[in-house]
Design a protein around this motif. Structure first.
Motif, short mmCIF file in Angstrom:
data_model
loop_
_atom_site.label_atom_id
_atom_site.label_comp_id
_atom_site.label_asym_id
_atom_site.label_seq_id
_atom_site.Cartn_x
_atom_site.Cartn_y
_atom_site.Cartn_z
N ARG A 1 9.42 -35.89 -44.22
CA ARG A 1 8.16 -35.37 -44.74
C ARG A 1 7.00 -36.05 -44.01
O ARG A 1 7.00 -37.27 -43.84
N LEU A 2 6.00 -35.29 -43.58
CA LEU A 2 4.82 -35.84 -42.92
C LEU A 2 3.74 -36.15 -43.94
O LEU A 2 3.31 -35.27 -44.70
N ARG A 3 3.29 -37.40 -43.95
CA ARG A 3 2.13 -37.79 -44.75
C ARG A 3 0.92 -37.69 -43.81
O ARG A 3 0.64 -38.61 -43.03
N ARG A 4 0.24 -36.59 -43.88
CA ARG A 4 -0.80 -36.29 -42.90
C ARG A 4 -1.97 -37.27 -42.96
O ARG A 4 -2.70 -37.43 -41.98
N GLU A 5 -2.14 -37.93 -44.09
CA GLU A 5 -3.25 -38.87 -44.22
C GLU A 5 -3.21 -39.98 -43.17
O GLU A 5 -4.23 -40.50 -42.76
N CYS A 6 -1.99 -40.35 -42.75
CA CYS A 6 -1.86 -41.48 -41.82
C CYS A 6 -0.89 -41.20 -40.68
O CYS A 6 -0.61 -42.10 -39.88
N GLY A 7 -0.37 -39.99 -40.60
CA GLY A 7 0.52 -39.64 -39.50
C GLY A 7 1.90 -40.25 -39.59
O GLY A 7 2.59 -40.40 -38.57
N VAL A 8 2.34 -40.59 -40.79
CA VAL A 8 3.65 -41.22 -41.00
C VAL A 8 4.63 -40.21 -41.60
O VAL A 8 4.29 -39.48 -42.53
N TRP A 9 5.83 -40.19 -41.04
CA TRP A 9 6.92 -39.36 -41.56
C TRP A 9 7.82 -40.24 -42.41
O TRP A 9 8.09 -41.40 -42.06
N GLU A 10 8.34 -39.69 -43.54
CA GLU A 10 9.09 -40.51 -44.48
C GLU A 10 10.20 -39.72 -45.14
O GLU A 10 10.16 -38.48 -45.24
N ILE A 11 11.21 -40.44 -45.61
CA ILE A 11 12.28 -39.86 -46.43
C ILE A 11 13.08 -40.99 -47.05
O ILE A 11 13.22 -42.07 -46.46
N PHE A 12 13.59 -40.75 -48.25
CA PHE A 12 14.57 -41.64 -48.87
C PHE A 12 15.92 -40.96 -48.76
O PHE A 12 16.09 -39.82 -49.19
N ILE A 13 16.89 -41.66 -48.15
CA ILE A 13 18.22 -41.09 -47.97
C ILE A 13 19.21 -41.88 -48.82
O ILE A 13 19.46 -43.06 -48.55
N PRO A 14 19.76 -41.25 -49.86
CA PRO A 14 20.76 -41.93 -50.69
C PRO A 14 22.01 -42.26 -49.88
O PRO A 14 22.29 -41.64 -48.84
N HIS A 15 22.74 -43.25 -50.35
CA HIS A 15 24.03 -43.64 -49.80
C HIS A 15 23.93 -44.45 -48.50
O HIS A 15 24.91 -45.03 -48.07
N VAL A 16 22.78 -44.47 -47.86
CA VAL A 16 22.62 -45.24 -46.63
C VAL A 16 22.29 -46.69 -47.01
O VAL A 16 21.45 -46.93 -47.88
N GLY A 17 22.94 -47.64 -46.35
CA GLY A 17 22.72 -49.04 -46.70
C GLY A 17 22.78 -49.97 -45.52
O GLY A 17 22.84 -49.55 -44.36
N LYS A 18 22.76 -51.27 -45.80
CA LYS A 18 22.73 -52.29 -44.76
C LYS A 18 23.92 -52.12 -43.81
O LYS A 18 25.05 -51.88 -44.23
N VAL B 1 15.91 -45.98 -55.78
CA VAL B 1 14.91 -45.00 -56.20
C VAL B 1 15.52 -44.10 -57.26
O VAL B 1 16.60 -43.54 -57.05
N CYS B 2 14.83 -43.99 -58.39
CA CYS B 2 15.33 -43.16 -59.50
C CYS B 2 16.76 -43.55 -59.88
O CYS B 2 17.58 -42.69 -60.21
N GLY B 3 17.04 -44.85 -59.79
CA GLY B 3 18.36 -45.35 -60.17
C GLY B 3 19.44 -45.15 -59.12
O GLY B 3 20.61 -45.45 -59.38
N ILE B 4 19.07 -44.70 -57.94
CA ILE B 4 20.05 -44.41 -56.89
C ILE B 4 19.81 -45.33 -55.71
O ILE B 4 18.68 -45.50 -55.24
N ASP B 5 20.88 -45.92 -55.18
CA ASP B 5 20.79 -46.79 -54.01
C ASP B 5 20.74 -45.97 -52.73
O ASP B 5 21.44 -44.96 -52.58
N GLY B 6 19.94 -46.42 -51.81
CA GLY B 6 19.82 -45.76 -50.52
C GLY B 6 18.86 -46.53 -49.64
O GLY B 6 18.65 -47.73 -49.84
N THR B 7 18.26 -45.85 -48.69
CA THR B 7 17.32 -46.48 -47.76
C THR B 7 16.11 -45.59 -47.56
O THR B 7 16.25 -44.38 -47.32
N SER B 8 14.93 -46.18 -47.66
CA SER B 8 13.69 -45.47 -47.37
C SER B 8 13.36 -45.64 -45.90
O SER B 8 13.39 -46.76 -45.38
N PHE B 9 13.04 -44.54 -45.25
CA PHE B 9 12.67 -44.55 -43.84
C PHE B 9 11.24 -44.05 -43.69
O PHE B 9 10.84 -43.09 -44.35
N ALA B 10 10.49 -44.69 -42.79
CA ALA B 10 9.13 -44.23 -42.50
C ALA B 10 8.80 -44.62 -41.07
O ALA B 10 9.10 -45.73 -40.63
N VAL B 11 8.16 -43.69 -40.35
CA VAL B 11 7.82 -43.94 -38.95
C VAL B 11 6.49 -43.27 -38.62
O VAL B 11 6.22 -42.14 -39.04
#
Length: 728
Positions: free
Chosen positions: A167-184, A132-142
């Motif tokens: 961050r809460l996306r109230r439209e669908c009740g999903v929480w999300e964040i992109f965390i740089p440096h986190v990987g497989k 994301v934006c040229g940075i490696d990491g992991t997107s999380f959503a629950v």
């Protein structure tokens, strides 16, 4: 403006909207950067390109919240955070700020998730390595709509829920964040300040990998690539094709060094060639979705999207599936959408409410298994389960899903006493929401993955299990390709347990199944459920002395492979295992060296080869035209005879003698004049039998059983004969 209330809420990990405070924010007078770093001594903002120090973030007294105002700034600079830790051994870290990155979920995903129609929510929910934006990491959503705060915790942030609130996306009740440096390979969970005000930690419902029990963390793993359906698999899975299934519990088929599980790659090199040599067309694996308790055999799964780590990684599992396909074997998975265990790290009261399960225990608690029942009336839950079916088929190339415990899903009063269940909206016992779910699941599989098959373990007389639903999915059948024929299984095994002298009084147990054999597309299952919990092994169920037990088992197999319907045999059945299946030990492979057990194993191989080679035995398995009785009423001698037909009219005749007495001079009608020969005689000496020949030869123009031609045979004791016309 950063207030004491905001700072306090961040420190308590109770801030409902951390993105409104943390990260960079334009405000009057410049840009404010705010960060929360427990165990940090100092935090500085560094300009990425030049490395110049933009300033040191000031600590809010008594807290781990740091902030810096860049006066006069009109745009957010491209910055990194340099963190000096209290622990000198930890040194200095140069980190991306996760709160400067944009949203994870896109508008279409939000729309479909909110609507409950996202076919593949696993593509955006869960943990996804990303750039994301040229940075490696992991997107999380629950999905946790009723939580007051959700954080990602893991090996990368000391499992501290203050570090990465979402961050809460109230439209669908999903929480999300992109965390740089986190990987497989990184471990993670979701920490929730739930609707009840309690702090709980949950594994990711959409995790693609998980730790081995007793550890319960999810593991960051890439989404497997989507695989096209192989043309050879589409053909092999057709309703008019032979389907002979070897059902396997991977943990106890064979052990390495006498105690260790074989991994997926070792199983690919041993199980696959073994099943192929025995002539089976498909492997069916007891559930491989991640599960916390070995003794559940996988039938109480919590990680529906994660191949169990007991046997290796998702990549190892893909290697196994590919090896099976390359050997000409299909792979069917046992799939469990009916219920799930109540382990604290799983789906139970996920966000402090009954999110995945029915709230009322009369609907949501399964009394037989002490598990929780999915709320099939909730669109998000149905979507979760339907997408999981599609995930295994598309992402691993699985040929089909055998759906467990369908009967328990269909009826609200399943295994419940009066007053312990809630009727549907019409006052009936059917679970209308589960019926709708099953129709939708089969519809999605049929439209998105043509060529794949679904099979129902369904033990009641519910109509149309393997018939298509209406176009609106509101009526008609359930849409499965096959249904397990539990009635045939119970009748046949009960008959085989009878002493030969009593069988003449129970001939109907052999014949009754043909009254309904073509009302569904049936699989004949001799499954794991029939050889555990005091039920005895298949050999142990047979009547008579040792010779008769083996002969009865061979006759049973001959009858089964010739009978209309696809075939399923649980591992060990081919060895004539004398004891019940025990999941803690491997199969008794030493039996392969004993002549009678060798004979049964060879018979299973030959039955599979004959079944596959002759279209009459499989091409019209699900059609009345493929079967006709010759003799079903000779109860006095416990003999049955019938014919099987291919679409082009080619015919085979099957004759079974279920008494331990030879029947010389037995005249049987045949549909074709001329020479007839054996292709299977379960009494053959190579199988451990007495080698009494049926003396098949040329038919005579003598009427028998309403047929103008007949043969005079010697029927061997406790044996099944399969005959074909022709000299060769």
């Amino acid at each position: 403006m950063l207030t004491d209330h905001d700072v306090g809420a961040l420190m308590r990990a109770q801030h409902a909207d951390p993105f409104s405070i943390l990260g960079p924010h334009l405000q009057e007078g410049g840009v404010r950067i705010c960060a929360l770093f427990p165990a940090a001594r100092e935090v500085c903002a560094i300009e990425r390109e030049t490395g110049a120090r933009l300033g040191t973030l000031a600590r809010h007294e008594g807290t781990d919240v740091f902030s810096l105002l860049l006066p006069g700034a009109l745009v957010v600079p491209d910055y990194l955070l340099e963190v000096c830790w209290d622990d000198s051994a930890a040194g200095v870290s140069l980190l991306e700020d996760p709160y400067r990155f944009p949203v994870v979920l896109q508008e279409m995903d939000l729309w479909l998730l909110a609507e409950g129609t996202h076919l593949r929510p696993y593509e955006c929910l869960g943990a996804h390595p990303a750039r994301v934006c040229g940075i490696d990491g992991t997107s999380f959503a629950v999905w946790a709509p009723n939580a007051q705060r959700v954080s990602v915790v893991g090996s990368f942030n000391a499992w501290d829920g203050r570090r990465h609130p979402m961050r809460l996306r109230r439209e669908c009740g999903v929480w999300e964040i992109f965390i740089p440096h986190v990987g497989k390979g990184d471990l993670y969970k979701f920490e929730l300040w739930n609707a009840k005000g309690a702090i709980t930690t949950k594994a990711d419902p959409f995790a693609f990998a998980a730790q081995l029990r007793p550890d319960t963390a999810s593991v960051v793993a890439g989404l497997p690539p989507r695989l096209p359906m192989r043309a050879d698999r589409v053909q092999a899975n057709g309703l008019n094709q032979p389907l002979s299934i070897y059902e396997v519990h991977l943990g106890s088929w064979r052990k390495a060094d006498g105690w260790r599980w074989l991994n997926y790659r070792e199983l690919a090199d041993t199980l696959v060639p073994y099943a192929r040599e025995l002539g089976f067309t498909h492997l069916e694996l007891l559930p491989v979705s991640e599960h916390p308790f070995d003794g559940s055999w996988g039938y109480q799964p919590l990680g529906l999207f994660a191949p169990t780590s007991r046997f290796g990684s998702p990549e190892d599992f893909q290697y196994f599936v590919d090896a099976a396909h390359n050997a000409g074997l299909g792979v069917i998975l046992d799939w469990v959408p009916a219920h799930f265990p109540s382990d604290a790290h799983g789906l139970a009261e996920f966000d402090g409410t009954h999110l995945y399960e029915y709230a009322d225990p009369k609907e949501g608690f399964h009394q037989d298994w002490n598990t929780l029942i999915y709320n099939f009336g909730r669109t998000e839950v149905r979507n979760f389960l339907v997408s999981n079916a599609l995930y295994w088929l598309e992402r691993f190339g699985i040929d089909g899903l055998r759906v467990d415990a369908v009967a328990s899903m269909l009826y609200r009063d399943y295994s419940r006493a009066a007053g312990q269940w809630i009727p549907n909206k019409h006052g009936g016992r059917e679970n209308l929401e589960a019926i709708e779910f099953l129709r939708r699941m089969n519809h999605v599989v049929g439209t998105e993955r043509p060529g794949a098959i679904t099979l129902a373990e369904e033990s009641t007389a519910f109509p149309g299990v393997s018939r298509p639903p209406s176009p609106d999915l509101q009526s008609g059948g359930l849409g499965f390709h096959y249904k397990w024929n539990m009635g045939w299984m119970h009748d046949t095994l009960e008959y085989a347990a009878l002493d030969g002298v009593h069988r003449k009084h129970h001939q109907n147990q052999l014949t009754f199944g043909l009254m309904y054999a073509f009302t569904e597309n049936f699989v004949l299952p001799l499954s794991h459920d029939e050889v555990v919990h005091g039920k005895a092994s298949l050999l142990g169920k047979m009547s008579g002395d040792e010779w008769q037990k083996f002969a009865n088992l061979r006759a049973l197999y001959g009858f089964m492979w010739a009978y209309p319907g696809k075939k399923l045999l649980f591992m060990g059945g081919e060895l004539a295992q004398p004891t019940e299946w025990a999941d803690a030990t491997e199969l008794p492979w030493a039996l392969e060296q004993l002549p009678r057990h060798q004979g049964v194993q060879r018979l299973v191989r030959d039955l599979n080869r004959v079944y596959r080679a002759f279209p009459a035995l499989h091409e019209q398995d699900i059609q009345q035209e493929g079967f006709a009785w010759i003799a079903h009423d000779d109860a006095a001698q416990s003999v049955v005879a019938f014919q099987r037909r291919a679409k082009d009219g080619r015919v085979m005749v099957v004759v079974c003698n279920f008494t331990p007495v030879p029947r010389p001079g037995y005249r049987i009608g045949v549909p074709v004049a001329g020479a007839w020969r054996e292709v299977i005689n379960t009494d053959n000496g190579v199988y451990g039998g007495s080698s009494l020949s049926s003396c098949a030869g040329r038919s005579e123009p003598v009427v028998a059983h309403h047929l103008g031609q007949s043969l005079v045979l010697t029927l061997p004791p406790l044996a099944c004969l399969v005959l074909i016309p022709g000299e060769e």
